[in-house]
Design an enzyme around this catalytic site. Structure first.
Site, PDB file in Angstrom:
ATOM      1  N   SER A  48      29.118 -32.630 -23.774  1.00 31.85           N
ATOM      2  CA  SER A  48      30.336 -33.435 -23.839  1.00 31.85           C
ATOM      3  C   SER A  48      31.555 -32.574 -24.201  1.00 31.85           C
ATOM      4  O   SER A  48      31.426 -31.526 -24.839  1.00 31.85           O
ATOM      5  CB  SER A  48      30.181 -34.546 -24.877  1.00 31.85           C
ATOM      6  OG  SER A  48      29.008 -35.286 -24.615  1.00 31.85           O
TER       7      SER A  48
HETATM    8  N1  SAM Z   1      25.207 -34.491 -26.916  1.00 24.41           N
HETATM    9  C1  SAM Z   1      24.830 -33.626 -25.837  1.00 24.41           C
HETATM   10  C2  SAM Z   1      25.354 -32.240 -26.011  1.00 24.41           C
HETATM   11  O1  SAM Z   1      26.040 -31.954 -27.006  1.00 24.41           O
HETATM   12  O2  SAM Z   1      25.034 -31.411 -25.149  1.00 24.41           O
HETATM   13  C3  SAM Z   1      25.264 -34.172 -24.508  1.00 24.41           C
HETATM   14  C4  SAM Z   1      24.478 -35.321 -24.109  1.00 24.41           C
HETATM   15  S1  SAM Z   1      24.596 -35.721 -22.403  1.00 24.41           S
HETATM   16  C5  SAM Z   1      26.223 -36.333 -22.262  1.00 24.41           C
HETATM   17  C6  SAM Z   1      23.563 -37.171 -22.440  1.00 24.41           C
HETATM   18  C7  SAM Z   1      22.094 -36.840 -22.606  1.00 24.41           C
HETATM   19  O3  SAM Z   1      21.393 -38.074 -22.788  1.00 24.41           O
HETATM   20  C8  SAM Z   1      21.484 -36.170 -21.409  1.00 24.41           C
HETATM   21  O4  SAM Z   1      20.889 -34.952 -21.793  1.00 24.41           O
HETATM   22  C9  SAM Z   1      20.427 -37.168 -20.902  1.00 24.41           C
HETATM   23  O5  SAM Z   1      19.284 -36.554 -20.370  1.00 24.41           O
HETATM   24  C10 SAM Z   1      20.117 -37.912 -22.193  1.00 24.41           C
HETATM   25  N2  SAM Z   1      19.540 -39.246 -22.026  1.00 24.41           N
HETATM   26  C11 SAM Z   1      19.819 -40.204 -21.109  1.00 24.41           C
HETATM   27  N3  SAM Z   1      19.062 -41.283 -21.323  1.00 24.41           N
HETATM   28  C12 SAM Z   1      18.290 -41.025 -22.411  1.00 24.41           C
HETATM   29  C13 SAM Z   1      17.312 -41.759 -23.144  1.00 24.41           C
HETATM   30  N4  SAM Z   1      16.953 -43.004 -22.806  1.00 24.41           N
HETATM   31  N5  SAM Z   1      16.730 -41.173 -24.199  1.00 24.41           N
HETATM   32  C14 SAM Z   1      17.060 -39.907 -24.569  1.00 24.41           C
HETATM   33  N6  SAM Z   1      17.974 -39.151 -23.913  1.00 24.41           N
HETATM   34  C15 SAM Z   1      18.591 -39.714 -22.856  1.00 24.41           C
END
Ligand code: SAM
Length: 224
Positions: A71
């Site tokens: 993000s």
């Molecule tokens: N906070 C992270 C960083 O600093 O890099 C960025 C997160 S990214 C915007 C969103 C993440 O949520 C992705 O890696 C995606 O694979 C994960 N995601 C989506 N659905 C999910 C779920 N049900 N449970 C766990 N992770 C999930």
């Protein structure tokens, strides 16, 4: 709580982080000194591919593989600030992604749990966190939309992917007085919601517009 970050780069990168904190965060209203200090300390470049290191402190999200993103720094800061951390809280993060937001949270507490859906990203995040000495984080691969029942309740829950609705199970896994921060909306745009549990009921506040990748899971979107 504050592992050594030796070997995390040059004075140039520390200066880039300082610029990021001043221009992208303070000038846009982030004013919690603890959040600013964590953002100034954690080496964001170490959570992206080496080829992207020169862009790591820019005002944008970056690709991290598996179709996902790290993000934008401002989003990480505003979500962290919205958690209202005083230090030591038990936190659950959903969407470890690169591990960058996880590292920022680890600056506040040794009681940190994080769930990532993609095994590939979970492995890379675990390595990046371990390389930087963040040994206090408990990581799991799976569907975080259902929370982590074995470790509940949590003082704070942060969801870093966009949900169609507030995931009820996550709200249930909060302590009384606890805070849940989650982007809620459609697949393209969301509002950053802050939900506080008061007398067992949700008190809602909406902070800013945002655009997160979808939360894919049983209490999220059914398809990636
Ligand atoms: N906070 C992270 C960083 O600093 O890099 C960025 C997160 S990214 C915007 C969103 C993440 O949520 C992705 O890696 C995606 O694979 C994960 N995601 C989506 N659905 C999910 C779920 N049900 N449970 C766990 N992770 C999930």
């Amino acid at each position: 709580m504050s592992p050594g970050l030796s070997g995390d780069g040059t004075a140039e990168r520390a200066a880039a982080r300082g610029e990021m904190v001043q221009h992208q965060l303070e000038e846009r209203g982030i004013d919690d000194p603890k959040v600013l200090a964590a953002m100034a300390k954690v080496p964001r470049h170490r959570f992206v591919d080496h080829a992207l290191w020169t862009r790591a402190y820019g005002d944008h999200a970056l690709p991290i593989g598996a179709g996902q993103t790290i993000s934008q720094p401002f989003m990480v800061a505003i979500m962290t600030e919205a958690l209202e951390l005083s230090g030591g809280e038990k936190i659950l993060e959903i969407g470890t992604g690169s591990g960058y937001q996880t590292a920022v949270l680890a600056e506040f507490t040794p009681r940190l749990f994080s769930i990532e859906r993609s095994p590939e990203l979970a492995r890379a995040a675990a390595k990046a966190l371990a390389d930087l000495g963040y040994s206090n984080v408990i990581l799991k691969t799976g569907d975080g939309s259902l929370g982590w029942r074995e470790h509940a309740p949590f003082d704070r829950i942060l969801v870093t992917a966009g949900a169609p609705d507030v995931p009820v199970t996550l709200f249930e896994q909060l302590v009384e007085g606890g805070r849940l921060v989650v982007p809620v909306g459609d697949r393209e745009v969301q509002k950053l919601d802050v939900i506080v549990k008061r007398d067992g009921k949700p008190k809602m506040q909406q902070l800013v517009d945002c655009a997160f990748v979808p939360l894919v899971g049983e209490e999220g979107w059914r398809k990636g």
